[in-house]
Design an enzyme around this catalytic site. Structure first.
Site, PDB file in Angstrom:
ATOM      1  N   PHE A  32       0.933  -1.434  -0.024  1.00  0.00           N
ATOM      2  CA  PHE A  32      -0.006  -0.073  -0.031  1.00  0.00           C
ATOM      3  C   PHE A  32       1.077   1.243   0.149  1.00  0.00           C
ATOM      4  O   PHE A  32       1.646   1.561   1.003  1.00  0.00           O
ATOM      5  CB  PHE A  32      -0.791   0.027   1.188  1.00  0.00           C
ATOM      6  CG  PHE A  32      -1.842   1.226   1.199  1.00  0.00           C
ATOM      7  CD1 PHE A  32      -2.830   1.106   0.553  1.00  0.00           C
ATOM      8  CD2 PHE A  32      -1.752   2.179   2.247  1.00  0.00           C
ATOM      9  CE1 PHE A  32      -3.592   2.501   0.576  1.00  0.00           C
ATOM     10  CE2 PHE A  32      -2.373   3.381   2.226  1.00  0.00           C
ATOM     11  CZ  PHE A  32      -3.416   3.462   1.487  1.00  0.00           C
ATOM     12  N   GLU A 109      12.475   2.350   3.077  1.00  0.00           N
ATOM     13  CA  GLU A 109      11.622   3.109   4.000  1.00  0.00           C
ATOM     14  C   GLU A 109      12.275   3.169   5.425  1.00  0.00           C
ATOM     15  O   GLU A 109      11.890   3.963   6.340  1.00  0.00           O
ATOM     16  CB  GLU A 109      10.379   2.271   4.113  1.00  0.00           C
ATOM     17  CG  GLU A 109       9.542   2.186   2.702  1.00  0.00           C
ATOM     18  CD  GLU A 109       9.147   3.716   2.249  1.00  0.00           C
ATOM     19  OE1 GLU A 109       9.220   4.809   3.112  1.00  0.00           O
ATOM     20  OE2 GLU A 109       9.209   4.052   1.235  1.00  0.00           O
TER      21      GLU A 109
END
Length: 202
Positions: A32, A109
């Site tokens: 996502f 990330e």
């Protein structure tokens, strides 16, 4: 003195290794994206679709010390923060690319440990639900900015530059991509408007 990027990444991996959510599997992987992953995923995928996550909302709530700023002059980037809901893009990654995609996302990330890797339920615009990998903000981390005044947010973004480029470009790219997807984000719209005004005055 700024901590070397390699050292930051090493520390983040150690801190986050015990809470990484994704175990090896032979299934396809769903990811996502709610910020830059929407317009620069950086991995191969089979399909993408509009999707909602409930229980989290998109917010400029993270001080960026690497990608869009430095510890001395932090930028401001998006995170998934608790509460509300968020519309973004879900990407389906083929099973044979699952491991390398997760590795890529962790290197991208988890540069610092401000993001937590999570599996969350996402609901598609056309119906149906899956569990997807995403990255939510750790509210206990020193880079968590919380809800800042709009003037302060604009100043940080206008001045932010990091390893991945300048902060205003990050915000504008995200906002413009959301518009293309017919997703309205009032906060990003206001920040983009103020950044444009700042550019006109220079």
């Amino acid at each position: 003195m700024e901590t070397p990027l390699r050292q930051i990444r090493s520390e983040a991996r150690v801190q986050d290794e015990s809470v990484l959510a994704i175990a090896p599997s032979d299934d396809d992987l769903w990811v996502f994206g709610y910020g830059s992953l929407m317009w620069r995923p950086g991995f191969d995928y089979v399909e993408s679709a509009l999707a909602w996550v409930h229980g989290y909302h998109r917010a400029l709530c993270i001080f960026s010390h690497v990608h869009r700023g430095t510890p001395e002059r932090p930028g401001l980037v998006l995170g998934l923060d608790r509460g509300g809901s968020c519309q973004g893009v879900a990407f389906r990654v083929a099973a044979q690319n699952r491991a390398q995609t997760i590795q890529y996302l962790r290197e991208r990330e988890l540069v610092t440990s401000v993001y937590l890797e999570k599996l969350v339920g996402v609901r598609f615009a056309e119906g149906g639900c899956v569990n997807a990998l995403t990255y939510v903000v750790d509210r206990s981390h020193c880079q968590y900015a919380g809800r800042l005044p709009v003037d302060e947010m604009t100043r940080l973004i206008a001045e932010g530059v990091g390893a991945s480029g300048d902060n205003p470009a990050y915000v504008r790219n995200t906002y413009e991509h959301l518009l293309q997807l017919d997703i309205h984000d009032a906060e990003l719209a206001e920040i983009t408007r103020r950044l444009d005004l700042c550019s006109c005055r220079r």
